[in-house]
Design a protein around this motif. Sequence first.
Motif, mmCIF file in Angstrom:
data_model
loop_
_atom_site.group_PDB
_atom_site.id
_atom_site.type_symbol
_atom_site.label_atom_id
_atom_site.label_comp_id
_atom_site.label_asym_id
_atom_site.label_seq_id
_atom_site.Cartn_x
_atom_site.Cartn_y
_atom_site.Cartn_z
ATOM 1 N N ASN A 245 -3.234 4.103 0.889
ATOM 2 C CA ASN A 245 -2.276 4.781 0.093
ATOM 3 C C ASN A 245 -1.845 3.823 -1.091
ATOM 4 O O ASN A 245 -0.836 4.007 -1.997
ATOM 5 N N LEU A 246 -2.632 2.736 -1.444
ATOM 6 C CA LEU A 246 -2.314 1.934 -2.488
ATOM 7 C C LEU A 246 -2.163 2.513 -3.777
ATOM 8 O O LEU A 246 -1.438 2.165 -4.724
ATOM 9 N N GLY A 247 -3.352 3.713 -4.304
ATOM 10 C CA GLY A 247 -3.320 4.233 -5.309
ATOM 11 C C GLY A 247 -2.153 5.087 -5.696
ATOM 12 O O GLY A 247 -1.735 5.505 -6.918
ATOM 13 N N ARG A 248 -1.263 5.267 -4.783
ATOM 14 C CA ARG A 248 0.002 6.165 -4.790
ATOM 15 C C ARG A 248 1.302 5.410 -4.976
ATOM 16 O O ARG A 248 2.343 6.152 -5.141
ATOM 17 N N LEU A 249 1.167 3.964 -4.907
ATOM 18 C CA LEU A 249 2.383 3.421 -4.861
ATOM 19 C C LEU A 249 2.928 3.355 -6.340
ATOM 20 O O LEU A 249 2.246 3.072 -7.166
ATOM 21 N N LYS B 82 -7.140 -8.794 13.944
ATOM 22 C CA LYS B 82 -6.479 -7.476 14.307
ATOM 23 C C LYS B 82 -5.046 -7.685 15.060
ATOM 24 O O LYS B 82 -4.848 -6.916 16.132
ATOM 25 N N ILE B 83 -4.510 -9.053 14.653
ATOM 26 C CA ILE B 83 -3.165 -9.283 15.495
ATOM 27 C C ILE B 83 -2.134 -7.848 14.965
ATOM 28 O O ILE B 83 -1.234 -7.570 15.806
ATOM 29 N N ASP B 84 -2.499 -7.581 13.821
ATOM 30 C CA ASP B 84 -1.449 -6.357 13.257
ATOM 31 C C ASP B 84 -2.325 -5.790 12.348
ATOM 32 O O ASP B 84 -3.291 -6.284 11.746
ATOM 33 N N LYS B 85 -2.101 -4.427 12.163
ATOM 34 C CA LYS B 85 -3.037 -3.380 11.287
ATOM 35 C C LYS B 85 -2.202 -3.532 9.874
ATOM 36 O O LYS B 85 -1.209 -3.573 9.564
ATOM 37 N N ALA B 86 -3.267 -3.110 9.076
ATOM 38 C CA ALA B 86 -2.686 -3.112 7.608
ATOM 39 C C ALA B 86 -3.581 -1.459 7.185
ATOM 40 O O ALA B 86 -4.203 -1.056 7.635
ATOM 41 N N ASN B 87 -2.768 -0.646 6.249
ATOM 42 C CA ASN B 87 -3.094 0.480 5.939
ATOM 43 C C ASN B 87 -3.229 0.390 4.386
ATOM 44 O O ASN B 87 -1.983 0.413 3.940
ATOM 45 N N PHE B 88 -4.287 0.409 3.870
ATOM 46 C CA PHE B 88 -4.402 0.076 2.390
ATOM 47 C C PHE B 88 -4.889 1.652 1.693
ATOM 48 O O PHE B 88 -5.533 1.579 0.603
#
Length: 151
Positions: A68-72, A60-66
């Motif tokens: 919205n992958l389906g909308r890319l 958890k050094i940096d966050k990821a937001n997955f």
Amino acid sequence: MFNFNLQVYLFIIFAMVSGALMAVQGGMNTGLGKFTGTAGSTFLVHLSAAFIMLLVLLLKIDKANFKNLGRLPWYYFLGGVLGVLITYLVIISMRKLGAGAATTSIIVGQVLTACLIDHFGLFSLEKTPFTWLKLLGLFLLAAGAKLLLNK
């Protein structure tokens, strides 16, 4: 009038460090390729990168937001493919041209493409017109690449 914006200069320094690291990485990948082959080097580089990023996410050094992958747009998923191709071609070009000439040639291609991306506002970037002054800069970069090719 001269406008001093510290934040802009900080990001210019970040970009310059990134460029320096790219040149070092290209040399290291080319050296690795002498022992493992170009495909082996490319594989190991991306395997180690995936491992490091997995650690970054797990720790958890940096966050990821997955979410919205389906909308890319589908082509946003080609970044990894391009990364492999870039690594492979850098290794080949540095081996034949040397680090200075290859890196300068890479920068010419990078800047030309970046100017076109800016001009057309691709990938959700703000449109920035391609000017004659930018064209002159590209010619000067290309001339520098040619001078570095002379041994």
